[in-house]
Motif scaffolding. Structure first.
Motif, PDB file in Angstrom:
ATOM      1  N   ASN A  57       0.935  -1.254  -0.017  1.00  0.00           N
ATOM      2  CA  ASN A  57       0.061   0.049   0.007  1.00  0.00           C
ATOM      3  C   ASN A  57       0.846   1.514   0.107  1.00  0.00           C
ATOM      4  N   ASN A  58       1.479   1.750  -1.238  1.00  0.00           N
ATOM      5  CA  ASN A  58       2.504   2.527  -1.391  1.00  0.00           C
ATOM      6  C   ASN A  58       1.953   4.088  -0.833  1.00  0.00           C
ATOM      7  N   ASP A  59       0.567   4.176  -1.117  1.00  0.00           N
ATOM      8  CA  ASP A  59       0.066   5.555  -0.756  1.00  0.00           C
ATOM      9  C   ASP A  59       0.108   5.880   1.062  1.00  0.00           C
ATOM     10  N   LEU A  60      -0.272   4.795   1.600  1.00  0.00           N
ATOM     11  CA  LEU A  60       0.007   4.738   3.214  1.00  0.00           C
ATOM     12  C   LEU A  60       1.323   5.359   3.645  1.00  0.00           C
ATOM     13  N   LEU A  61       2.496   5.064   2.769  1.00  0.00           N
ATOM     14  CA  LEU A  61       3.742   5.710   3.275  1.00  0.00           C
ATOM     15  C   LEU A  61       3.737   7.092   3.819  1.00  0.00           C
TER      16      LEU A  61
END
Length: 362
Positions: A57-61
């Motif tokens: 979940n790259n956006d969570l980074l």
């Protein structure tokens, strides 16, 4: 609200685009993969007990590993990018439902835009003659409004247009509040999904009494030159030109070598700026990209020399090294001249239709 008055954003971006070919950044996902992050990295302290796996979940980074995303933005700006994209490609309620993280979508977009804004402003302060811009990245979602997910029921859709538009609206509101200069509707494989994003964006503009530059970028999904919903690139342009985007173009797909014919098409028909950011070639058997920065830059240099480009960057597989080489390769060339297109009726289904007036009979 955006950091600058919206009319000032248009002026600064237009001034820069009139003088030279602008450079976009490269692949956020590729750079995140380089970090070899594990499940615990994606969770961070805040989501350490989350009930679903979060790796990928790259956006969570932007919430759990903002230092990683900041480093990516900084590396592309150092490589010469004028425009960086927020790490929000999948940050919509529809897409985040896979992780049960719909409640954090607005925050992801807000913080993603704030993070990119801060880094871009730091670089603008260093080089005031080369202002840097933040594009709020809006991806296509993991659901299609045009194609049924059920092969036995072609009329079935898992989401409605209203649901998709509402999800995009939440994203756009967060991006604008966080300070995005540009709304980038990208990797458009389904034109109806893009229409929902357009509707949501225009609704937010109207409600807030503002207008930001809009970029739209289509993705060709087969060698015939069509997106997943079946449209050719010219038909796609006819479908979205009413938005009067600041730039329209192509991204992802096959890499610069195979994408060139479609770039020629959009360059010929679009009476606005053209933006192209291809993959670093085609992926290998392991899903990785082997095309070197020199090869990618060499191909795009030919495009610039032919007058096809106003804005250029990289998609999957492209790194700061690619962006640096691309920037150097296109610097000697003037931006594409925007053509004057005759005003006739142009319609589209999956193919373009042009209706011109008949000459009077003698």
């Amino acid at each position: 609200m955006a950091t600058n008055p919206t009319s000032e954003i248009f002026r600064r971006l237009s001034d820069a685009a009139d003088k030279r070919i602008l450079i976009m950044d490269g692949a956020m996902g590729t750079m995140i993969q380089r970090e070899k992050l594990q499940e615990a990295d994606f969770r961070g302290e805040r989501f350490k007990d989350w009930h679903k796996d979060l790796k990928g979940n790259n956006d969570l980074l932007v919430l759990t590993k903002p230092d990683v995303i900041e480093k990516v933005h900084d590396s592309f700006l150092a490589a010469g990018a004028d425009i960086i994209e927020t790490d929000t490609f999948n940050a919509t309620g529809v897409s985040m439902a896979d992780y049960d993280m719909q409640d954090f979508v607005y925050e992801m977009n807000l913080e993603g835009a704030k993070l990119a804004r801060r880094v871009a402003d730091e670089w603008t302060a260093k080089t005031p003659d080369k202002p840097r811009f933040v594009a709020g990245a809006i991806g296509p979602m993991n659901q299609s409004l045009s194609v049924s997910p059920d092969v036995d029921n072609p009329g079935y859709r898992s989401v409605t247009f209203d649901q998709v538009a509402a999800s995009y609206k939440e994203q756009v509101e967060g991006l604008i509040e966080g300070g995005a200069d540009i709304i980038l509707i990208e990797t458009i494989f389904d034109t109806l999904n893009a229409k929902a994003a357009i509707f949501a964006t225009e609704e937010v503009f109207e409600e807030q009494g503002i207008r930001l530059p809009v970029f739209m970028s289509c993705t060709i999904t087969d060698m015939s030159g069509r997106n997943l919903s079946g449209q050719t690139i010219e038909a796609f342009w006819h479908s979205v030109k009413h938005v009067k985007p600041f730039a329209v173009g192509l991204n992802c797909a096959f890499g610069a070598e195979l994408l060139r014919p479609h770039a020629v098409t959009i360059s010929a028909v679009a009476d606005t700026r053209v933006c192209v950011y291809p993959n670093a070639g085609l992926p290998n058997e392991m899903g990785e990209y082997d095309e070197t920065p020199e090869v990618t830059a060499g191909l795009l240099k030919e495009w610039a020399d032919e007058g096809l480009l106003n804005i250029v960057g990289g998609c999957c597989g492209t790194t700061p090294e690619h962006i640096s080489e691309i920037a150097k390769a296109v610097t000697p060339f003037k931006p594409r001249e925007i053509p004057t297109v005759d005003q006739v009726m142009r319609l589209s289904g999956i193919d373009p239709v042009q209706i011109a007036a008949l000459a009077p009979a003698e």
